[in-house]
Design an enzyme around this catalytic site. Structure first.
Site, mmCIF file in Angstrom:
data_model
loop_
_atom_site.group_PDB
_atom_site.id
_atom_site.type_symbol
_atom_site.label_atom_id
_atom_site.label_comp_id
_atom_site.label_asym_id
_atom_site.label_seq_id
_atom_site.Cartn_x
_atom_site.Cartn_y
_atom_site.Cartn_z
ATOM 1 N N GLU A 119 -88.837 -45.795 28.374
ATOM 2 C CA GLU A 119 -89.616 -46.702 29.357
ATOM 3 C C GLU A 119 -90.208 -45.764 30.444
ATOM 4 O O GLU A 119 -89.551 -45.166 31.196
ATOM 5 C CB GLU A 119 -88.768 -47.788 29.979
ATOM 6 C CG GLU A 119 -89.266 -48.881 30.634
ATOM 7 C CD GLU A 119 -89.403 -48.649 32.185
ATOM 8 O OE1 GLU A 119 -90.436 -48.192 32.682
ATOM 9 O OE2 GLU A 119 -88.455 -48.606 32.910
ATOM 10 N N CYS A 154 -91.266 -48.652 38.301
ATOM 11 C CA CYS A 154 -92.390 -48.621 37.281
ATOM 12 C C CYS A 154 -93.105 -49.920 37.116
ATOM 13 O O CYS A 154 -94.080 -49.902 36.979
ATOM 14 C CB CYS A 154 -91.695 -48.219 35.910
ATOM 15 S SG CYS A 154 -90.870 -46.598 35.906
#
Length: 456
Positions: A227, A261
């Protein structure tokens, strides 16, 4: 040396030596033994342990949240919410893991056929500082239910968060050695990945680090879940509720001081409503309070490190020099601590720094478009593909547009968020694999086909 440096004051409040090679070797040996025993436990035993972890996290919320705020600067109310979300995720998997992990019958004829989900083993978890508890729990809760163990290599600037995870798991009576937080220098990670006792790797971090870890794990033929970075679009079409979108945009960009993110970073707005959007957005940004993250009314804390603030400021300067209009902020806050003023950049062009690069901090870039087709094309004009938000009053059109947006998740008329019930992850340079949901709990399993014919 691992240090707790308070980013709000720039004071070093604790220091820790790296774990010795002997400590690392013992942790690997213990994890292998503990995981093999753990895999043999009934599922209800494993889920009961995960439920206890959630109870401990909830009970120790104030203590853990204070450490999160101390080490990386998250406003205390958000840190407490992070602990609560982690505790809830433990409860969710404790109650629902059986639905995802029970054997699945496939054929009903003379043979008996089913799919089984067996654990892979000990997983190396390389975790970031921005959500120092949540990022680990969202991997660990499902992975433990599935029968895996874990070695945690946490970010260097949150050593006390890493160590309190050890403490919380021990208090929850998770078998000794099954989960171990190690203070390891980055140059020693490759040897861990290559160690035969490590079965797989999960990483949340930058794209650059993800490429390095992927190459190391690939050479060792080990499963990875990555990720990585994101430059999430927040699309506002002409038929959207502009006021609602603009108010939501403040939270979408500035939660966790913009250090996420999945924060929306590029606000792609139809030019017919852009002036109104920017006005309401800037009104909301003006209400944000920059200050001591331990104070409950603070909404913007310091950035986690000075070098991150410096790089963010360079991105802002380059974007303004290229012709963007600075509507708010644009400067480091004077005084101690790594504070940066909440910043809004308008009339950002697609080739400017704030549009092309990931801006990991409290900076929003507004890009104006002439049509829906241009908005979708611009949303996809990035190397990243983590999340996307789409704001429109035409839900029938939205269902068509979400299939055209290149992202691991698309949220319509809402904020992009992670949820234990839904798979989470990205495409393109934002990584691969999924956490959470059914897909996440099965990522670190051997999806085993079993076919049993009639006895001879």
């Amino acid at each position: 040396m691992f240090r707790t440096l308070n980013p709000a004051t720039e004071e070093v409040v604790a220091s820790f030596n790296p774990d010795t090679p002997e400590r690392v070797e013992q942790a690997l040996a213990d994890a292998q033994v503990a995981q093999r025993a753990w895999a043999g436990q009934p599922l209800n035993v494993r889920t009961a342990a995960v439920a206890r972890i959630g109870e401990v996290l909830q009970r120790r919320k104030a203590e853990i949240a204070a450490l999160i705020t101390l080490e990386m600067g998250k406003p205390i109310a958000e840190a407490e919410a992070e602990v609560e979300k982690s505790a809830w995720t433990c409860r969710y998997y404790a109650e629902n893991a059986h639905r995802y992990l029970n054997d699945e019958a496939v054929l009903s004829n003379a043979s008996e056929s089913y799919v089984a989900y067996d654990p892979l083993g000990v997983v190396l978890a390389i975790m970031p500082w921005n959500y120092p508890l949540w990022q680990f729990i969202r991997f660990a809760a499902p992975a433990l239910c599935a029968g895996n163990g874990a070695i945690l290599k946490h970010a260097a600037n949150v050593p006390q968060c890493a160590l309190i995870i050890n403490s919380a798991f021990a208090e929850a009576e998770v078998p000794q050695g099954l989960i171990a937080s190690l203070l390891i220098e980055p140059e020693n990670v490759a040897a861990l990945i290559d160690d035969p006792r490590i079965a797989a790797v999960t990483l949340t971090g930058s794209t650059a680090v993800g490429k390095l870890v992927a190459s190391q794990a690939g050479r060792a033929m080990k499963k990875q879940v990555l990720e990585l970075g994101g430059s999430d679009p927040f699309i506002v079409l002409a038929d959207a509720d502009v006021e609602a979108a603009a108010k939501a945009a403040v939270k979408a960009r500035f939660s966790n001081t913009g250090q996420s993110c999945i924060s929306s970073k590029r606000f792609i707005v139809d030019e017919k409503v852009a002036d109104r959007f920017v006005a309401v957005f800037c009104e909301g940004v003006a209400k944000l309070k920059v200050g001591d993250p331990m104070q409950r009314d603070t909404t913007i804390g310091p950035m986690a490190r000075g070098n991150l603030r410096d790089e963010l400021h360079r991105q802002v300067e380059r974007t303004v020099e290229a012709g963007a209009v600075l509507k708010a902020g644009g400067q480091p806050v004077p005084g101690p601590g790594y504070f940066y003023a909440p910043t809004v950049l308008d009339h950002v062009a697609p080739d400017m720094a704030a549009a092309v690069e990931e801006t990991f901090g409290p900076v929003a870039a507004v890009l104006r478009v002439a049509s829906t087709d241009e908005a979708v094309a611009l949303a996809n004009a990035t190397e990243f593909g983590l999340g996307a938000a789409l704001w429109t009053g035409n839900l029938q059109q939205a269902k068509s547009l979400v299939r055209k947006i290149e992202a691991g998740a698309v949220f319509v008329n809402g904020l992009v968020a992670s949820d234990a019930r839904l798979p989470f992850g990205g495409i393109k340079q934002s990584g691969y694999g999924r956490e959470l949901g059914a897909a996440g709990i099965r990522e670190f399993t051997n999806v085993k086909t079993v076919w049993i014919g009639p006895a001879a």
